[in-house]
Design a protein around this motif. Structure first.
Motif, PDB file in Angstrom:
ATOM      1  N   PHE A 179       0.843  -1.186   0.000  1.00  0.00           N
ATOM      2  CA  PHE A 179       0.000   0.000   0.000  1.00  0.00           C
ATOM      3  C   PHE A 179       0.884   1.243   0.000  1.00  0.00           C
ATOM      4  O   PHE A 179       2.025   1.220   0.457  1.00  0.00           O
ATOM      5  CB  PHE A 179      -0.912   0.025   1.233  1.00  0.00           C
ATOM      6  N   THR A 180       0.315   2.331  -0.492  1.00  0.00           N
ATOM      7  CA  THR A 180       1.008   3.620  -0.484  1.00  0.00           C
ATOM      8  C   THR A 180       0.132   4.650   0.217  1.00  0.00           C
ATOM      9  O   THR A 180      -1.047   4.805  -0.127  1.00  0.00           O
ATOM     10  CB  THR A 180       1.333   4.099  -1.904  1.00  0.00           C
ATOM     11  N   ALA A 181       0.721   5.323   1.222  1.00  0.00           N
ATOM     12  CA  ALA A 181       0.036   6.407   1.926  1.00  0.00           C
ATOM     13  C   ALA A 181       0.398   7.722   1.251  1.00  0.00           C
ATOM     14  O   ALA A 181       1.584   8.057   1.135  1.00  0.00           O
ATOM     15  CB  ALA A 181       0.430   6.424   3.401  1.00  0.00           C
ATOM     16  N   GLN A 182      -0.613   8.464   0.803  1.00  0.00           N
ATOM     17  CA  GLN A 182      -0.401   9.713   0.082  1.00  0.00           C
ATOM     18  C   GLN A 182      -1.109  10.859   0.790  1.00  0.00           C
ATOM     19  O   GLN A 182      -2.240  10.707   1.257  1.00  0.00           O
ATOM     20  CB  GLN A 182      -0.926   9.611  -1.349  1.00  0.00           C
ATOM     21  N   LEU A 183      -0.442  12.012   0.819  1.00  0.00           N
ATOM     22  CA  LEU A 183      -1.028  13.205   1.415  1.00  0.00           C
ATOM     23  C   LEU A 183      -1.927  13.893   0.402  1.00  0.00           C
ATOM     24  O   LEU A 183      -1.558  14.074  -0.762  1.00  0.00           O
ATOM     25  CB  LEU A 183       0.081  14.151   1.861  1.00  0.00           C
ATOM     26  N   THR A 184      -3.116  14.285   0.839  1.00  0.00           N
ATOM     27  CA  THR A 184      -4.014  15.012  -0.062  1.00  0.00           C
ATOM     28  C   THR A 184      -3.556  16.458  -0.183  1.00  0.00           C
ATOM     29  O   THR A 184      -2.715  16.942   0.568  1.00  0.00           O
ATOM     30  CB  THR A 184      -5.454  14.968   0.468  1.00  0.00           C
ATOM     31  N   SER A 185      -4.145  17.163  -1.114  1.00  0.00           N
ATOM     32  CA  SER A 185      -3.710  18.533  -1.415  1.00  0.00           C
ATOM     33  C   SER A 185      -4.201  19.560  -0.408  1.00  0.00           C
ATOM     34  O   SER A 185      -3.859  20.735  -0.530  1.00  0.00           O
ATOM     35  CB  SER A 185      -4.202  18.923  -2.815  1.00  0.00           C
ATOM     36  N   ASN A 186      -5.010  19.149   0.583  1.00  0.00           N
ATOM     37  CA  ASN A 186      -5.548  20.144   1.509  1.00  0.00           C
ATOM     38  C   ASN A 186      -4.617  20.452   2.666  1.00  0.00           C
ATOM     39  O   ASN A 186      -4.960  21.247   3.543  1.00  0.00           O
ATOM     40  CB  ASN A 186      -6.921  19.718   2.045  1.00  0.00           C
ATOM     41  N   ALA A 187      -3.429  19.888   2.709  1.00  0.00           N
ATOM     42  CA  ALA A 187      -2.437  20.259   3.714  1.00  0.00           C
ATOM     43  C   ALA A 187      -1.679  21.488   3.209  1.00  0.00           C
ATOM     44  O   ALA A 187      -1.442  21.628   2.006  1.00  0.00           O
ATOM     45  CB  ALA A 187      -1.468  19.119   3.978  1.00  0.00           C
ATOM     46  N   PRO A 188      -1.311  22.419   4.105  1.00  0.00           N
ATOM     47  CA  PRO A 188      -0.558  23.605   3.658  1.00  0.00           C
ATOM     48  C   PRO A 188       0.714  23.208   2.908  1.00  0.00           C
ATOM     49  O   PRO A 188       1.417  22.280   3.295  1.00  0.00           O
ATOM     50  CB  PRO A 188      -0.233  24.322   4.981  1.00  0.00           C
TER      51      PRO A 188
ATOM     52  N   ILE B  87      -3.614   3.927  -0.737  1.00  0.00           N
ATOM     53  CA  ILE B  87      -3.775   3.450  -2.107  1.00  0.00           C
ATOM     54  C   ILE B  87      -3.326   1.995  -2.189  1.00  0.00           C
ATOM     55  O   ILE B  87      -2.257   1.623  -1.687  1.00  0.00           O
ATOM     56  CB  ILE B  87      -2.944   4.307  -3.085  1.00  0.00           C
ATOM     57  N   LEU B  88      -4.159   1.154  -2.808  1.00  0.00           N
ATOM     58  CA  LEU B  88      -3.791  -0.236  -3.086  1.00  0.00           C
ATOM     59  C   LEU B  88      -2.900  -0.247  -4.315  1.00  0.00           C
ATOM     60  O   LEU B  88      -3.321   0.130  -5.407  1.00  0.00           O
ATOM     61  CB  LEU B  88      -5.046  -1.079  -3.314  1.00  0.00           C
ATOM     62  N   ASP B  89      -1.646  -0.666  -4.132  1.00  0.00           N
ATOM     63  CA  ASP B  89      -0.681  -0.555  -5.226  1.00  0.00           C
ATOM     64  C   ASP B  89      -1.067  -1.393  -6.438  1.00  0.00           C
ATOM     65  O   ASP B  89      -0.811  -1.001  -7.588  1.00  0.00           O
ATOM     66  CB  ASP B  89       0.713  -0.972  -4.734  1.00  0.00           C
ATOM     67  N   SER B  90      -1.670  -2.537  -6.224  1.00  0.00           N
ATOM     68  CA  SER B  90      -1.981  -3.418  -7.351  1.00  0.00           C
ATOM     69  C   SER B  90      -3.052  -2.854  -8.266  1.00  0.00           C
ATOM     70  O   SER B  90      -3.132  -3.224  -9.442  1.00  0.00           O
ATOM     71  CB  SER B  90      -2.425  -4.795  -6.828  1.00  0.00           C
ATOM     72  N   SER B  91      -3.868  -1.930  -7.746  1.00  0.00           N
ATOM     73  CA  SER B  91      -4.929  -1.367  -8.575  1.00  0.00           C
ATOM     74  C   SER B  91      -4.832   0.142  -8.732  1.00  0.00           C
ATOM     75  O   SER B  91      -5.436   0.714  -9.635  1.00  0.00           O
ATOM     76  CB  SER B  91      -6.303  -1.709  -7.974  1.00  0.00           C
ATOM     77  N   GLY B  92      -4.091   0.802  -7.832  1.00  0.00           N
ATOM     78  CA  GLY B  92      -4.008   2.259  -7.867  1.00  0.00           C
ATOM     79  C   GLY B  92      -5.225   2.948  -7.308  1.00  0.00           C
ATOM     80  O   GLY B  92      -5.358   4.170  -7.421  1.00  0.00           O
TER      81      GLY B  92
END
Length: 316
Positions: free
Chosen positions: A87-96, A143-148
């Protein structure tokens, strides 16, 4: 009889711990009771669907901080599905944009085992010194890496609190002059807080017969926007009757924050009074008559009209 058929159902129960790589082959053999050489068989294969089930959690999703402070979140990613997945942990765009996560995001896990494989990583956070007060909410998507595809998310919240930070500087903190002079000190205030300041001022140890004035309108408080500097005059009005004081009268300017009244800054300054020397000699009469050889006395009065002790020498 000939051509007669019989239908029946058979079931395969998949255990709850089955992996998506598991499969089962079910074979059915039909044998004639009268003639065992008359037989036939059929096979069916059962496979396990892939189940995607995961979660992303943290020990505490809320922080209360001041600008310039740092913290960290312990982030846990758990695979509850039935296949090993990364899995991949991604930051959303709402952080400064200027918040510093030490380049830990995006973060990719190893292939976590099915049914409970877990990985924990530390997400550091440094709050910039110029951050405004308020609540900041942002999301980390899993994010599930195998499917995105996004399959989970974690909400984090940071409260930036108001804090007080200001300085007071008096350019020349020791002035001197004759009695009655108005002394003007240059005062500079720098507001380093994360919000507009409304500073209140008092001056301690001012002689009771003196007065003072802060800024042009003789105010007791001054507003200073965030990050800005304010310069004003502090005037001390002395009296004509002040005695000599070369060492100086020590006073203290105290500023108190309007954001946090426990935060004060003080600055010491002095006013010295010069020595003024002024003698007056008077007599009740400056004309007397007498006979030859007589001693004529004149009474003289010497008055010290200055503001300092004086020693008088009389010629003879």
């Amino acid at each position: 009889g000939s051509g007669f058929s019989l239908n029946f159902d058979m079931y395969v129960k998949i255990p709850s711990s089955a992996l998506d790589s598991d499969s089962a082959v079910l074979g059915v053999v039909a044998v004639s009771i009268d003639n065992s050489s008359a037989n036939d068989k059929v096979e069916s294969t059962t496979t396990v669907d892939t189940v995607y089930n995961s979660e992303i959690t943290t020990d505490d999703s809320f922080r209360a901080l001041n600008p310039g402070q740092s913290t960290s979140f312990n982030i846990s990613v758990k695979n509850n599905g039935n296949s090993p997945e990364s899995f991949t942990a991604q930051l959303t765009s709402n952080a400064p944009d200027n918040w510093d996560f030490d380049n830990k995001l995006p973060y990719t896990t190893i292939a976590l085992p099915a049914y409970g494989g877990t990985e924990v990583f530390v997400l550091p956070l440094v709050i910039p010194t110029n951050t405004n007060a308020g609540y900041y909410n942002f999301t980390i998507n899993l994010i599930l890496d195998s499917s995105g595809l996004k399959i989970a998310e974690l909400q984090l919240s940071v409260k930036i609190e108001y804090f007080a930070d200001f300085s007071i500087d008096i350019t020349n903190n020791h002035l001197s002059g004759d009695p009655g002079k108005v002394h003007a000190f240059d005062v500079t205030i720098v507001n380093r807080a994360n919000h507009e300041e409304d500073l209140s001022f008092v001056i301690e140890n001012v002689p009771s017969d003196w007065s003072y004035c802060i800024d042009t309108n003789c105010v007791h408080s001054i507003k200073i926007p965030k990050g800005e500097t304010k310069t004003f005059k502090l005037k001390i009005n002395t009296k004509n009757s002040d005695p000599e004081n070369i060492a100086g009268r020590t006073m203290t300017l105290i500023g108190t924050s309007g954001l946090n009244d426990k935060i004060t800054v003080s600055k010491i300054f002095k006013v010295s009074t010069n020595a003024i020397y002024n003698l007056e000699v008077t007599t009740t009469t400056n004309t007397k008559t007498g006979s030859i050889g007589s001693i004529i006395p004149f009474q003289l009065t010497i008055t010290n009209k200055g503001n300092a002790i004086d020693y008088v020498r009389l010629p003879f």
